[in-house]
Design an enzyme around this catalytic site. Structure first.
Site, PDB file in Angstrom:
ATOM      1  N   GLU A 221       9.008  -8.460  -1.017  1.00  0.00           N
ATOM      2  CA  GLU A 221       8.455  -6.918  -1.125  1.00  0.00           C
ATOM      3  C   GLU A 221       8.574  -6.540   0.515  1.00  0.00           C
ATOM      4  OE1 GLU A 221       4.434  -4.329  -2.344  1.00  0.00           O
ATOM      5  OE2 GLU A 221       4.426  -6.721  -2.242  1.00  0.00           O
TER       6      GLU A 221
ATOM      7  N   GLU B 169       0.657  -3.835   7.446  1.00  0.00           N
ATOM      8  CA  GLU B 169       0.619  -4.969   6.716  1.00  0.00           C
ATOM      9  C   GLU B 169       1.585  -6.327   6.929  1.00  0.00           C
ATOM     10  OE1 GLU B 169       0.035  -4.574   2.463  1.00  0.00           O
ATOM     11  OE2 GLU B 169      -0.505  -2.504   2.821  1.00  0.00           O
TER      12      GLU B 169
ATOM     13  N   GLU C 192       1.428  -0.167  -9.506  1.00  0.00           N
ATOM     14  CA  GLU C 192       0.448  -0.996  -8.727  1.00  0.00           C
ATOM     15  C   GLU C 192      -0.571   0.005  -8.148  1.00  0.00           C
ATOM     16  OE1 GLU C 192       0.633  -4.738  -5.547  1.00  0.00           O
ATOM     17  OE2 GLU C 192       1.599  -2.745  -5.093  1.00  0.00           O
TER      18      GLU C 192
END
Length: 281
Positions: free
Chosen positions: A145, A151, A239
């Site tokens: 990903e 992140e 998502e």
């Protein structure tokens, strides 16, 4: 093209029973559900796979690594633990009856070491390459990903992520691109999708606030055109994380309710996905 919904839309913790979620997703009309392996071990996998199949759903899986299983680590023991952790995740994916596993698998979530990105990327590719036979035997494809800069730093855009996937040198390893992250990091998300080409093995959607696709400012029709251009016919999984005040949402920095009702969000999402993506392939 298959339309899925991430079980995290409804979950309070990653270990919640997904059976009610499967029934809801099937009633809405989704082709499948994505489940996080953060809450599923081998002991539950067969039952959960059966529960999904009984609802007429396919499963796809996602996971993430911690610092003790860092594929980029200079410590060989830590890299070996990454291989062991991902090998177990592949086995759970297979036991669930799924054929796709994607997520934060090239470097741990929330670990930053930008001064050493080149060496870390090389180690990540070599570590992931050692999973080639495991993935082949299980019939599972692994998707790395691309995460936004808040992140992670190793795979913060599509180009960096595709480079690691290609360097891994496995037909069973590709990339997961996600509209939420691309909205932050890509100057031109459709161009990023086209450049990914057949490296793209999984695609996530939510709008710019992680809510219902089509309710914000992200250009999904442009992404749909790009997917058509590269011949992508895999999963389009929504998502979305929309509920504040529970442990799973805190993991994802959801501090306010993004949508008033998760199930209505799912209904609106599938209607929109069919309108925009149904004619891609």
């Amino acid at each position: 093209m298959k339309f899925g919904i991430h079980a995290g839309l409804w979950m309070k913790t990653w270990a919640d029973d997904p059976a009610p979620i499967f029934k809801t997703a099937a009633d809405i009309g989704f082709d499948g559900v994505e489940v996080s392996l953060l809450g599923i071990g081998m002991d539950r996998a067969e039952l959960i796979g059966k529960q999904a199949a009984d609802c007429g759903l396919e499963l796809t899986c996602s996971t993430g690594l911690g610092p003790d299983a860092d594929p980029t680590s200079p410590d060989a023991d830590v890299r070996a633990n990454a291989v062991a952790t991902l090998t177990e995740a592949v086995a759970i994916t297979q036991k669930l009856g799924a054929r796709g596993l994607a997520g934060v698998v090239a470097a741990p979530w929330g670990v930053f070491d930008p001064a050493n990105k080149i060496a870390r990327a090389e180690r990540a590719a070599k570590t992931l390459n050692s999973l080639d036979d495991v993935l082949a035997d299980a019939g599972v494809k692994l998707g790395i990903e691309a995460l936004n800069r808040f992140e992670g730093d190793l795979t913060s855009n599509a180009a960096e992520t595709c480079a690691i996937a290609r360097a891994a040198g496995s037909d069973h390893i590709g990339v997961l691109l996600d509209s939420f992250h691309m909205n932050i990091e890509e100057k031109d998300p459709p161009a990023a999708l086209r450049a990914a080409g057949d490296t793209l093995v999984h695609y996530h959607v939510s709008d710019n606030d992680r809510g219902v696709p089509g309710s914000g400012r992200y250009d999904f029709p442009a992404d749909a055109a790009a997917l058509r251009d590269i011949g992508y016919d895999g999963w389009v999984v929504a998502e979305m994380f929309v509920m504040a005040g529970n442990p799973a949402s805190a993991d994802l920095n959801i501090w306010r309710d993004i949508e008033p009702d998760p199930t209505q969000a799912a209904i609106q999402t599938l209607k929109y996905l069919r309108e925009v993506f149904d004619h891609v392939s």
